[in-house]
Design a protein around this motif. Structure first.
Motif, short mmCIF file in Angstrom:
data_model
loop_
_atom_site.label_atom_id
_atom_site.label_comp_id
_atom_site.label_asym_id
_atom_site.label_seq_id
_atom_site.Cartn_x
_atom_site.Cartn_y
_atom_site.Cartn_z
N MET A 141 -168.78 47.40 -64.68
CA MET A 141 -169.30 47.26 -63.32
C MET A 141 -168.24 46.66 -62.40
O MET A 141 -168.06 47.10 -61.24
CB MET A 141 -170.56 46.41 -63.30
N LYS A 142 -167.51 45.66 -62.90
CA LYS A 142 -166.44 45.05 -62.11
C LYS A 142 -165.35 46.07 -61.81
O LYS A 142 -164.83 46.14 -60.69
CB LYS A 142 -165.84 43.85 -62.85
N ALA A 143 -165.02 46.85 -62.85
CA ALA A 143 -163.98 47.88 -62.67
C ALA A 143 -164.45 48.91 -61.64
O ALA A 143 -163.68 49.33 -60.78
CB ALA A 143 -163.65 48.54 -64.00
N ASN A 144 -165.70 49.33 -61.73
CA ASN A 144 -166.24 50.31 -60.78
C ASN A 144 -166.23 49.72 -59.36
O ASN A 144 -165.89 50.41 -58.40
CB ASN A 144 -167.66 50.73 -61.17
N ARG A 145 -166.63 48.48 -59.22
CA ARG A 145 -166.65 47.83 -57.91
C ARG A 145 -165.24 47.74 -57.34
O ARG A 145 -165.00 48.03 -56.16
CB ARG A 145 -167.27 46.44 -58.03
N LEU A 155 -164.02 49.47 -53.96
CA LEU A 155 -163.43 48.68 -52.87
C LEU A 155 -162.03 49.17 -52.52
O LEU A 155 -161.64 49.17 -51.35
CB LEU A 155 -163.40 47.20 -53.24
N SER A 156 -161.30 49.61 -53.53
CA SER A 156 -159.94 50.10 -53.26
C SER A 156 -159.97 51.47 -52.59
O SER A 156 -159.04 51.84 -51.89
CB SER A 156 -159.12 50.14 -54.55
N GLN A 157 -161.04 52.24 -52.76
CA GLN A 157 -161.16 53.56 -52.11
C GLN A 157 -161.52 53.41 -50.64
O GLN A 157 -161.24 54.30 -49.84
CB GLN A 157 -162.21 54.41 -52.81
N GLN A 158 -162.14 52.34 -50.25
CA GLN A 158 -162.59 52.17 -48.87
C GLN A 158 -161.49 51.75 -47.98
O GLN A 158 -160.59 51.34 -47.78
CB GLN A 158 -163.74 51.17 -48.78
#
Length: 97
Positions: free
Chosen positions: A86-90, A94-97
């Motif tokens: 979940m942390k990795a997905n978050r 966040l890096s895509q935004q």
């Protein structure tokens, strides 16, 4: 001479009767000891059986507790992996935004 022998035999007889009385008293005392020792042995066996049963119960409880710990450790590990995902997905979001 015969009177001396008679008195000697009377003395030996009274001595033998005293010895018999002493031996009978010893028998009574020893029988009492045997009864006490037998009772103590029976009590010790009873306590031993109770302790063995308690030991089995405690070993059962220990196995149950160890199984529960193992299960909780596996659950914890699984949840930690999910948290990391979940942390990795978050982080990825966040890096895509």
């Amino acid at each position: 001479d015969a009177n001396r022998q008679i008195s000697e035999y009377k003395f030996k007889l009274s001595k033998a009767e005293q010895d018999i009385t002493t031996l009978e008293q010893n028998i009574g005392r020893l029988e009492g000891q045997v009864a006490r020792y037998k009772n103590a042995a029976e009590n010790a066996e009873k306590i031993e059986d109770e302790l063995k049963a308690e030991k089995r119960k405690l070993q059962r409880e220990l196995r149950t507790a160890l199984d529960k710990i193992e299960e909780m450790e596996m659950t914890n590990s699984h949840l930690m992996k999910r948290l990391e995902k979940m942390k990795a997905n978050r982080t990825a979001l966040l890096s895509q935004q």
